[in-house]
Design an enzyme around this catalytic site. Sequence first.
Site, mmCIF file in Angstrom:
data_model
loop_
_atom_site.group_PDB
_atom_site.id
_atom_site.type_symbol
_atom_site.label_atom_id
_atom_site.label_comp_id
_atom_site.label_asym_id
_atom_site.label_seq_id
_atom_site.Cartn_x
_atom_site.Cartn_y
_atom_site.Cartn_z
ATOM 1 N N THR A 43 0.657 -1.249 -0.027
ATOM 2 C CA THR A 43 -0.071 -0.116 -0.084
ATOM 3 C C THR A 43 0.959 1.216 -0.086
ATOM 4 O OG1 THR A 43 -1.757 -1.304 1.318
ATOM 5 C CG2 THR A 43 -1.705 1.416 1.119
ATOM 6 N N HIS A 446 22.751 27.017 11.346
ATOM 7 C CA HIS A 446 22.062 28.196 11.216
ATOM 8 C C HIS A 446 21.976 28.497 9.786
ATOM 9 C CE1 HIS A 446 20.581 32.004 11.870
ATOM 10 N NE2 HIS A 446 21.361 32.694 11.175
HETATM 11 P P1 FAD Z 1 0.597 -3.094 3.185
HETATM 12 O O1 FAD Z 1 1.826 -2.102 2.855
HETATM 13 O O2 FAD Z 1 -0.807 -2.830 2.949
HETATM 14 O O3 FAD Z 1 1.291 -4.401 2.138
HETATM 15 C C1 FAD Z 1 0.287 -5.551 2.418
HETATM 16 C C2 FAD Z 1 0.800 -6.267 1.047
HETATM 17 O O4 FAD Z 1 0.282 -7.600 1.292
HETATM 18 C C3 FAD Z 1 -0.081 -5.842 -0.055
HETATM 19 O O5 FAD Z 1 0.990 -5.518 -1.224
HETATM 20 C C4 FAD Z 1 -0.743 -6.858 -0.600
HETATM 21 O O6 FAD Z 1 -1.071 -6.915 -2.120
HETATM 22 C C5 FAD Z 1 -0.378 -8.293 -0.166
HETATM 23 N N1 FAD Z 1 -1.146 -9.303 0.474
HETATM 24 C C6 FAD Z 1 -2.134 -8.977 1.168
HETATM 25 N N2 FAD Z 1 -2.886 -10.370 1.275
HETATM 26 C C7 FAD Z 1 -2.013 -11.189 0.396
HETATM 27 C C8 FAD Z 1 -2.239 -12.486 0.001
HETATM 28 N N3 FAD Z 1 -2.984 -13.318 0.457
HETATM 29 N N4 FAD Z 1 -1.367 -13.313 -0.668
HETATM 30 C C9 FAD Z 1 -0.534 -12.171 -1.265
HETATM 31 N N5 FAD Z 1 -0.060 -11.048 -0.828
HETATM 32 C C10 FAD Z 1 -1.137 -10.382 -0.147
HETATM 33 N N6 FAD Z 1 2.275 5.699 6.244
HETATM 34 C C11 FAD Z 1 3.268 6.279 6.802
HETATM 35 O O7 FAD Z 1 4.081 5.956 7.602
HETATM 36 N N7 FAD Z 1 3.468 7.452 6.190
HETATM 37 C C12 FAD Z 1 2.555 7.812 5.191
HETATM 38 O O8 FAD Z 1 2.893 9.021 4.600
HETATM 39 C C13 FAD Z 1 1.769 7.408 4.655
HETATM 40 N N8 FAD Z 1 0.875 7.773 3.774
HETATM 41 C C14 FAD Z 1 -0.219 6.838 3.245
HETATM 42 C C15 FAD Z 1 -0.914 7.555 2.437
HETATM 43 C C16 FAD Z 1 -2.159 6.639 1.865
HETATM 44 C C17 FAD Z 1 -3.191 7.421 0.803
HETATM 45 C C18 FAD Z 1 -2.498 5.504 2.399
HETATM 46 C C19 FAD Z 1 -3.638 4.490 2.014
HETATM 47 C C20 FAD Z 1 -1.578 4.943 3.615
HETATM 48 C C21 FAD Z 1 -0.466 5.839 4.183
HETATM 49 N N9 FAD Z 1 0.347 5.137 4.933
HETATM 50 C C22 FAD Z 1 1.321 6.080 5.473
HETATM 51 C C23 FAD Z 1 0.025 4.108 5.620
HETATM 52 C C24 FAD Z 1 1.066 2.901 5.052
HETATM 53 O O9 FAD Z 1 0.542 2.595 3.845
HETATM 54 C C25 FAD Z 1 0.866 1.806 5.712
HETATM 55 O O10 FAD Z 1 0.696 1.876 7.249
HETATM 56 C C26 FAD Z 1 1.830 0.480 5.253
HETATM 57 O O11 FAD Z 1 1.734 0.237 3.921
HETATM 58 C C27 FAD Z 1 1.633 -0.567 6.006
HETATM 59 O O12 FAD Z 1 2.400 -1.685 5.683
HETATM 60 P P2 FAD Z 1 2.217 -3.378 5.591
HETATM 61 O O13 FAD Z 1 3.522 -3.832 5.438
HETATM 62 O O14 FAD Z 1 1.364 -3.656 6.909
HETATM 63 O O15 FAD Z 1 0.813 -3.683 4.616
#
Ligand code: FAD
Length: 468
Positions: A43, A446
Site C-alpha cells: 500500500t 544556522h
Molecule cells: P501493506 O503495505 O498494506 O502491504 C500488504 C501487502 O500484502 C500488499 O501488497 C498486498 O497485496 C499483500 N497481500 C495481502 N494479502 C495477500 C495474500 N493473501 N497473498 C499475497 N499477498 C497479499 N504511512 C506512513 O508511515 N507515512 C505516510 O505518509 C503514509 N501515507 C499513506 C497514504 C495513504 C493514501 C495510505 C492509504 C496509507 C498511508 N500510510 C502512510 C500507511 C502505510 O501505507 C501503511 O501503514 C503501510 O503500507 C503498512 O504496511 P504493511 O506492510 O503492514 O501492509
Amino acid sequence: MTRETTCQVLVVGGGPGGYVAAIRAAQLGLGVILVEAGELGGTCLNRGCIPSKALLNASARFQAMRDCADAPVMGLRCTAPGVDMAELADWKSHVVGRLRGGVGALLAANKVRVVAGWATFRNAKICDVSTAQGQETIHAGNVILAAGSIPSGLPGAALDGNVLSSTEALDLEELPASLLVVGAGYIGLELATVFTRLGSQVSIVEAGDRILPGFAPALSKPVADWFERHGVTIALSSRVERVHGTAAGCEVEVRNPDGALTRTAASKVLVAIGRAPNTAGWGLENMGVDMTGAFIKVDAQCRTSMRGVWAVGDLVGEPMLAHKAMAQGEMVAEIIAGMRRKFESHAIPAVCFTEPEIVSVGRAAADAGHLGFELVSSRFPFAANGRSLSGNSDVGFIEVVARKTDNVVVGIHAVGQHIGELAGEFSLAVEMEARLEDIAATIHAHPTLGEGFFEASLQGLGRSLHLG
Ligand code: FAD
Ligand code: NAD
C-alpha cells in the site's frame, strides 16, 4: 501440477512490513520466500505514502506558481500557470515505479525468492499460492503475516467512478471541479491539501468535533486555518449518510450536528474514514491465531498465539504507519534468527503532510497525570526562526516536553512548514532519552528549523537566547 517447496521463513505481503522482514531474515542467513499478490512495496509505495507525497510536492509547487500569478510573492510574478493532470499522474507513477524496481532489486540482491500470487493458508504452516505458472504449496518453518490493510467503506456510499477511496483519488487523470472529502484524518486532509492546491473546490465532512482528532488541538489549528484561508469548508460533528450518482457527479446527504439532513453536490466524493486490517480471504481462520478486535493479536515481539507465526504492520493495529511496519518486520526477522529483541513503541513519530506539516512523537504535557510524574513543556515559535521567515512562513512552533525532575525529553510536538523533515531528530532525542541539556549542548546549523528545537530546549532550561 502442484509445486511443493519448503522454506525457513515465509513472508506473506510485500509491503513495508513484509519486504523489510524478508530482506533482514535473508541477511541473517535464513532461506526466505516472500509471496505478494499485487505489487512489491504494498500500500505504502503503490497507493499510499509515496504517490500521496509526490502529489503533495507537485501541488505545493503549483500553488506557489498560482500565488505568484494572483499577486507578486517575494517579488516573484508568473503568468498563467497550468497543470496537466495526465502528465502529473504519469510522473507520479514513474516515481512509484522507480522505487518499486528498487524494492525488487533489494530482494533479489539478498536472495529472497519472490512468488507472485495470492497466498491461502491451509493451516498455520502450509500455504497454497496460485501463481501464473500454477499452484505452489509452501511448507514453512516460520510464517510472517504482513497482509496490510484496506480502506474502510462508508455504508450508503459504494465506491464507483465518482465515489473514491484514496487508491482511485491518487490515480485521477482529470481534476474534479469539486471534491467532497469524508473524514478529516491523515488521508482526507493530505488529499484535500493536494486537490485544493491544484484548484478543485474542496469541502470536508468530519464526524468528530475537530480535524485530525489524533493530534493535539494546538497542532491541528494552523492546518484548519490554512483550509479556511483557501476557501475549504469543513463541517464538523457531521456525517455523510448517503451518496447518489447524478449526471454531474454526486449528490451527498449530510447529517448535521443539529440532526437536520442537508444535501450538497460534488463532482467526486473521497471516502477517507480509516482503514481496516486485511484479514479476510486468505485462510487466516485456518491458522488458529487469536484476534484482538479486528486485528491479529501479537505480543511485544509480534508473536501471534500460534507458535512460529508472527504478524506485523497494519494487520496488528495502530498506528498504521509504514515505519512501524518496517520496524516490526526487521525485529521479527532478527528474533527468528536468534537475536533478543522487543518492540518499543514510545518513540514512533507521526507526521501529517498537510500545510503546515505536523510531527508528534512521545508524550504530551497532558499525559503527566497518567504517567505519575511532573512534566514541563517549552515552546519556540517559527515566527522567530530565520529559516522559516526566509521561507515566507511564520506559522507554527516546536514544543518540547520533559520530565521535571531530570529534564529527560519524553515528547516533541511541532507544526510548521517542512517540519516533517525533523521527525528523525525528534525521535532520536526521545529514543535516546536525551535531556534538555543534551539538546542545548548540540550545535544546530544556522539558519535551520532545527534551531527551533534547540531554542525550545533552552527555554525549558530557563535560558532562551532568541526569545524575549
Ligand atoms: P501493506 O503495505 O498494506 O502491504 C500488504 C501487502 O500484502 C500488499 O501488497 C498486498 O497485496 C499483500 N497481500 C495481502 N494479502 C495477500 C495474500 N493473501 N497473498 C499475497 N499477498 C497479499 N504511512 C506512513 O508511515 N507515512 C505516510 O505518509 C503514509 N501515507 C499513506 C497514504 C495513504 C493514501 C495510505 C492509504 C496509507 C498511508 N500510510 C502512510 C500507511 C502505510 O501505507 C501503511 O501503514 C503501510 O503500507 C503498512 O504496511 P504493511 O506492510 O503492514 O501492509
Ligand atoms: P484516520 O483514522 O486518520 O481518519 C479518519 C477520520 O474519519 C477520523 O477523523 C474520523 O473521525 C472520521 N470519520 C470516521 N467515520 C466518519 C463518517 N462516517 N463521517 C465523517 N467522518 C468520519 O484514517 P484515514 O485518514 O483513512 O487514514 C488511515 C490510516 O492511514 C491512518 O490511520 C494512518 O495510520 C495511515 N496514513 C498515514 C499517513 C501519514 O503517516 N502521513 C498518511 C495517510 C494515511
